[in-house]
Design a protein around this motif. Structure first.
Motif, PDB file in Angstrom:
ATOM      1  N   ASP A 241       0.834  -1.206   0.000  1.00  0.00           N
ATOM      2  CA  ASP A 241       0.000   0.000   0.000  1.00  0.00           C
ATOM      3  C   ASP A 241       0.866   1.252   0.000  1.00  0.00           C
ATOM      4  O   ASP A 241       0.600   2.204  -0.755  1.00  0.00           O
ATOM      5  CB  ASP A 241      -0.920  -0.003   1.224  1.00  0.00           C
ATOM      6  N   TRP A 242       1.904   1.249   0.841  1.00  0.00           N
ATOM      7  CA  TRP A 242       2.806   2.398   0.887  1.00  0.00           C
ATOM      8  C   TRP A 242       3.497   2.588  -0.450  1.00  0.00           C
ATOM      9  O   TRP A 242       3.615   3.714  -0.937  1.00  0.00           O
ATOM     10  CB  TRP A 242       3.838   2.187   1.994  1.00  0.00           C
ATOM     11  N   ARG A 243       3.931   1.507  -1.077  1.00  0.00           N
ATOM     12  CA  ARG A 243       4.605   1.623  -2.373  1.00  0.00           C
ATOM     13  C   ARG A 243       3.672   2.147  -3.450  1.00  0.00           C
ATOM     14  O   ARG A 243       4.088   2.918  -4.316  1.00  0.00           O
ATOM     15  CB  ARG A 243       5.186   0.267  -2.784  1.00  0.00           C
ATOM     16  N   ARG A 244       2.404   1.745  -3.409  1.00  0.00           N
ATOM     17  CA  ARG A 244       1.443   2.265  -4.392  1.00  0.00           C
ATOM     18  C   ARG A 244       1.284   3.773  -4.249  1.00  0.00           C
ATOM     19  O   ARG A 244       1.260   4.510  -5.249  1.00  0.00           O
ATOM     20  CB  ARG A 244       0.090   1.570  -4.227  1.00  0.00           C
ATOM     21  N   ARG A 245       1.179   4.239  -3.010  1.00  0.00           N
ATOM     22  CA  ARG A 245       1.038   5.674  -2.794  1.00  0.00           C
ATOM     23  C   ARG A 245       2.323   6.420  -3.137  1.00  0.00           C
ATOM     24  O   ARG A 245       2.288   7.543  -3.643  1.00  0.00           O
ATOM     25  CB  ARG A 245       0.624   5.938  -1.339  1.00  0.00           C
ATOM     26  N   ARG A 246       3.455   5.792  -2.883  1.00  0.00           N
ATOM     27  CA  ARG A 246       4.728   6.396  -3.272  1.00  0.00           C
ATOM     28  C   ARG A 246       4.846   6.460  -4.794  1.00  0.00           C
ATOM     29  O   ARG A 246       5.352   7.439  -5.349  1.00  0.00           O
ATOM     30  CB  ARG A 246       5.876   5.572  -2.686  1.00  0.00           C
ATOM     31  N   ALA A 247       4.373   5.419  -5.465  1.00  0.00           N
ATOM     32  CA  ALA A 247       4.382   5.417  -6.923  1.00  0.00           C
ATOM     33  C   ALA A 247       3.509   6.535  -7.476  1.00  0.00           C
ATOM     34  O   ALA A 247       3.841   7.145  -8.496  1.00  0.00           O
ATOM     35  CB  ALA A 247       3.920   4.062  -7.453  1.00  0.00           C
ATOM     36  N   ASP A 248       2.383   6.813  -6.827  1.00  0.00           N
ATOM     37  CA  ASP A 248       1.521   7.920  -7.254  1.00  0.00           C
ATOM     38  C   ASP A 248       2.297   9.235  -7.247  1.00  0.00           C
ATOM     39  O   ASP A 248       2.190  10.044  -8.183  1.00  0.00           O
ATOM     40  CB  ASP A 248       0.305   8.042  -6.331  1.00  0.00           C
ATOM     41  N   VAL A 249       3.061   9.459  -6.165  1.00  0.00           N
ATOM     42  CA  VAL A 249       3.836  10.700  -6.044  1.00  0.00           C
ATOM     43  C   VAL A 249       4.911  10.759  -7.121  1.00  0.00           C
ATOM     44  O   VAL A 249       5.075  11.777  -7.807  1.00  0.00           O
ATOM     45  CB  VAL A 249       4.477  10.798  -4.639  1.00  0.00           C
ATOM     46  N   CYS A 250       5.654   9.669  -7.297  1.00  0.00           N
ATOM     47  CA  CYS A 250       6.737   9.663  -8.282  1.00  0.00           C
ATOM     48  C   CYS A 250       6.206   9.806  -9.711  1.00  0.00           C
ATOM     49  O   CYS A 250       6.802  10.495 -10.541  1.00  0.00           O
ATOM     50  CB  CYS A 250       7.549   8.388  -8.148  1.00  0.00           C
ATOM     51  N   GLU A 251       5.070   9.180  -9.992  1.00  0.00           N
ATOM     52  CA  GLU A 251       4.477   9.295 -11.328  1.00  0.00           C
ATOM     53  C   GLU A 251       4.111  10.749 -11.618  1.00  0.00           C
ATOM     54  O   GLU A 251       4.358  11.257 -12.725  1.00  0.00           O
ATOM     55  CB  GLU A 251       3.237   8.415 -11.422  1.00  0.00           C
ATOM     56  N   ARG A 252       3.554  11.426 -10.624  1.00  0.00           N
ATOM     57  CA  ARG A 252       3.196  12.836 -10.816  1.00  0.00           C
ATOM     58  C   ARG A 252       4.447  13.670 -11.070  1.00  0.00           C
ATOM     59  O   ARG A 252       4.461  14.552 -11.950  1.00  0.00           O
ATOM     60  CB  ARG A 252       2.450  13.361  -9.587  1.00  0.00           C
TER      61      ARG A 252
END
Length: 263
Positions: free
Chosen positions: A89-100
């Motif tokens: 879950d943390w990695r998914r949210r981190r991926a959201d930030v990095c993708e942006r």
């Protein structure tokens, strides 16, 4: 590489000492148009400052730095059956930030960089997160990895020891899995990410420990010796350091000495 392709560099920057950067890392940093930094809150501001110090020392001019807040992670699950899902879950949210960041702050044809502590291949999520972003298909890029000096290598160097002994393996594990990999005469164990001081449960086992915290930084602390003799000292020093800095990163090697005190 197409002129319209976004390019990412994942650069290992060592355990904290600016001198730990390899020549390959310095050359890669000088190719970047923008550096992405995920901050970890006020208590870990020193980690962001160290990155800026590294850039100031090795990249001419005023490199462009884009910061974002690293998503909060629920560490109450670290010792439970929900650990894996909490990390995902943390990695998914981190991926959201990095993708942006990649989509909004890196123009096609330009090069962005993530500066990763130690080595990107060892207990770091950046590479897995980039693969997640790539699989989503919303933003396209290619990337390359520049290895760095890990805290494991730096720990051995600072204690002036080999990680392995002749003909014997070395096992690397997070602290939460230490009980499954107890040291024996067949090999030694490097323990990382041990928030719960798992070594204390091995008292009386005849094991030596080589422990280090904030390795490669001005706050570095090193302790070694028979675990029975230094365990309480490590726990005390660790608690004091955590209270002073608000966080701690430590790594240690556990080893059974055949003759009881070599090394």
């Amino acid at each position: 590489m197409s002129s319209e392709t976004r390019h990412l560099l994942v650069i290992g920057i060592g355990a904290g000492d600016p001198d730990h950067l390899t020549l390959a890392a310095v050359k890669a940093m000088r190719r970047a148009d923008v550096f992405f930094v995920l901050g970890k809150g006020r208590e870990k501001d020193s980690l962001t400052r160290l990155r800026r110090d590294i850039l100031d020392e090795h990249v001419p001019g005023h490199p462009r730095i884009v910061e974002a807040e690293d998503p909060w992670r629920d560490r109450s699950q670290d010792e439970s059956a929900g650990y894996a899902e909490a990390v995902h879950d943390w990695r998914r949210r981190r991926a959201d930030v990095c993708e942006r960041l990649i989509r909004e702050e890196l123009a096609p044809g330009r090069t962005g960089a993530f500066l990763v502590w130690g080595d990107p291949s060892l207990y770091d999520s950046t590479l897995a997160i980039l693969e997640d972003i790539r699989a989503r298909g919303e933003v396209t890029f290619d990337h390359e990895v520049v290895p760095g000096i890990s805290s494991v290598s730096a720990l051995a160097a600072r204690h002036r020891i080999n990680l392995n002994r002749v003909g014997r393996p070395v096992h690397i594990t997070p602290g939460r899995r230490l009980s499954e990999s107890l040291p024996n005469d067949d090999g030694d164990i490097v323990v990382m990410l041990d928030a719960h001081e798992s070594f204390q449960h091995l008292a009386g086992s005849g094991i030596w420990i080589y422990w280090g915290a904030y390795i490669g930084t001005p706050d570095e602390i090193l302790i070694s010796g028979p675990l029975d003799e230094v365990s309480d000292r490590i726990r005390r020093v660790r608690a004091e350091a955590r209270a002073e800095h608000g966080w701690i990163m430590d790594t240690y090697l556990l080893r059974i000495h055949p003759d009881g005190a070599d090394g």
